[in-house]
Design a protein around this motif. Structure first.
Motif, short mmCIF file in Angstrom:
data_model
loop_
_atom_site.label_atom_id
_atom_site.label_comp_id
_atom_site.label_asym_id
_atom_site.label_seq_id
_atom_site.Cartn_x
_atom_site.Cartn_y
_atom_site.Cartn_z
N SER A 83 -0.46 73.35 -23.41
CA SER A 83 0.75 73.19 -24.23
C SER A 83 0.38 72.65 -25.61
O SER A 83 -0.69 72.07 -25.80
CB SER A 83 1.73 72.24 -23.54
OG SER A 83 1.16 70.95 -23.39
N LYS A 84 1.28 72.83 -26.57
CA LYS A 84 1.00 72.40 -27.95
C LYS A 84 0.75 70.91 -28.06
O LYS A 84 -0.02 70.46 -28.92
CB LYS A 84 2.17 72.81 -28.85
CG LYS A 84 2.28 74.32 -29.04
CD LYS A 84 3.42 74.67 -29.99
CE LYS A 84 3.51 76.18 -30.20
NZ LYS A 84 4.62 76.55 -31.13
N ASP A 85 1.42 70.13 -27.21
CA ASP A 85 1.22 68.68 -27.27
C ASP A 85 0.01 68.23 -26.44
O ASP A 85 -0.26 67.03 -26.33
CB ASP A 85 2.47 67.92 -26.81
CG ASP A 85 2.87 68.28 -25.38
OD1 ASP A 85 2.10 68.99 -24.69
OD2 ASP A 85 3.95 67.83 -24.95
N MET A 86 -0.73 69.19 -25.87
CA MET A 86 -1.95 68.94 -25.11
C MET A 86 -1.71 68.10 -23.85
O MET A 86 -2.62 67.45 -23.35
CB MET A 86 -2.99 68.23 -26.00
CG MET A 86 -3.36 68.97 -27.27
SD MET A 86 -4.23 70.52 -26.92
CE MET A 86 -5.82 69.90 -26.38
N ASP B 48 -2.03 61.00 -21.22
CA ASP B 48 -2.93 60.71 -22.34
C ASP B 48 -4.36 61.10 -22.01
O ASP B 48 -5.28 60.33 -22.18
CB ASP B 48 -2.86 59.23 -22.74
CG ASP B 48 -3.01 58.32 -21.52
OD1 ASP B 48 -3.31 58.84 -20.43
OD2 ASP B 48 -2.85 57.11 -21.67
N LEU B 49 -4.53 62.31 -21.55
CA LEU B 49 -5.87 62.80 -21.24
C LEU B 49 -6.70 62.80 -22.52
O LEU B 49 -6.36 63.47 -23.49
CB LEU B 49 -5.77 64.22 -20.68
CG LEU B 49 -7.07 64.85 -20.16
CD1 LEU B 49 -7.57 64.10 -18.94
CD2 LEU B 49 -6.84 66.31 -19.82
N PRO B 50 -7.80 62.03 -22.56
CA PRO B 50 -8.56 61.88 -23.80
C PRO B 50 -9.43 63.07 -24.18
O PRO B 50 -9.79 63.25 -25.33
CB PRO B 50 -9.42 60.64 -23.52
CG PRO B 50 -9.61 60.67 -22.03
CD PRO B 50 -8.32 61.19 -21.47
N ALA B 51 -9.76 63.90 -23.19
CA ALA B 51 -10.68 65.01 -23.48
C ALA B 51 -10.01 66.11 -24.28
O ALA B 51 -8.82 66.35 -24.16
CB ALA B 51 -11.21 65.58 -22.16
#
Length: 213
Positions: free
Chosen positions: A111-114, A134-137
């Protein structure tokens, strides 16, 4: 990289209760298990850079894969615990954790917001929508990842533990080799699930007996 979304879900409280139960039954067992985890997961250690990442990866292994003296995992013992220590929702979450899926996936869409990932299991070709906080990768479409996914109380899936990504040249050969390893791991996992856990409170221990055929 490691997904931190589990820290913001109802599953976090359940996990804390399971860890507390295991610490009561086997004092300081996590300290001993950490050494085993590092030794048995050298590949995972290569992608773990921060203390919080190590903690999350370790807890996934400690709760779902590490076998206690009872020959059962922490979640297996929590699932079979005969007293009313866990409420109905927590019991459902424990079942979801026991039904975790670990495989090699291909990222089909982000998705655009990752925050949302559509992934395909390369073993059985099923697709899943993974929701994160809040997946950092910084993953990309088409990338291969080996990870564990678990269903939450809303019926959505989330990454749990380490999410290992791969950028390789010979993609077909790599996928075939990885899938062979995963099939073997699944066979071992299925075999380990056999048996019935018996509780002996007078001895403060459990034992796992094989079921009769």
């Amino acid at each position: 990289m490691i997904n931190k979304s589990i820290n913001k879900t109802p599953e976090a409280e359940m996990i804390s209760k399971v860890r507390g139960m295991m610490d009561y039954m086997y004092p300081k067992i996590e300290e001993k298990a950490r050494e085993i985890f590092v030794h048995e997961n050298e590949e995972a250690m290569k992608i773990i850079k921060r203390k919080i990442d190590f903690r999350l990866a370790f807890h996934a292994w400690f709760l779902l894969k590490f076998e206690f003296p009872s020959e059962a995992t922490a979640m297996e013992m929590a699932d079979s615990f005969p007293m009313k220590f866990f409420n109905n929702n927590e019991k459902r979450m424990i079942k979801n954790f026991l039904n975790y899926k670990e495989s090699l996936f291909e990222i089909l869409k982000i998705s655009k917001d990752m925050k949302n990932y559509k992934i395909k299991d390369l073993l059985d070709k099923r697709t899943y929508l993974i929701k994160t906080f809040d997946l950092p990768a910084k993953f990309s479409k088409g990338q291969l990842i080996k990870t564990m996914i678990i269903k939450n109380m809303e019926g959505n899936y989330f990454f749990y533990g380490a999410v290992q990504s791969f950028n390789i040249k010979n993609k077909t050969e790599f996928i075939n080799e990885m899938l062979r390893e995963i099939k073997l791991e699944n066979i071992i996992k299925k075999k380990k699930k056999e048996g019935v856990i018996e509780w002996k409170f007078n001895k403060e221990q459990t034992s796992k007996k094989e079921t009769s055929q």
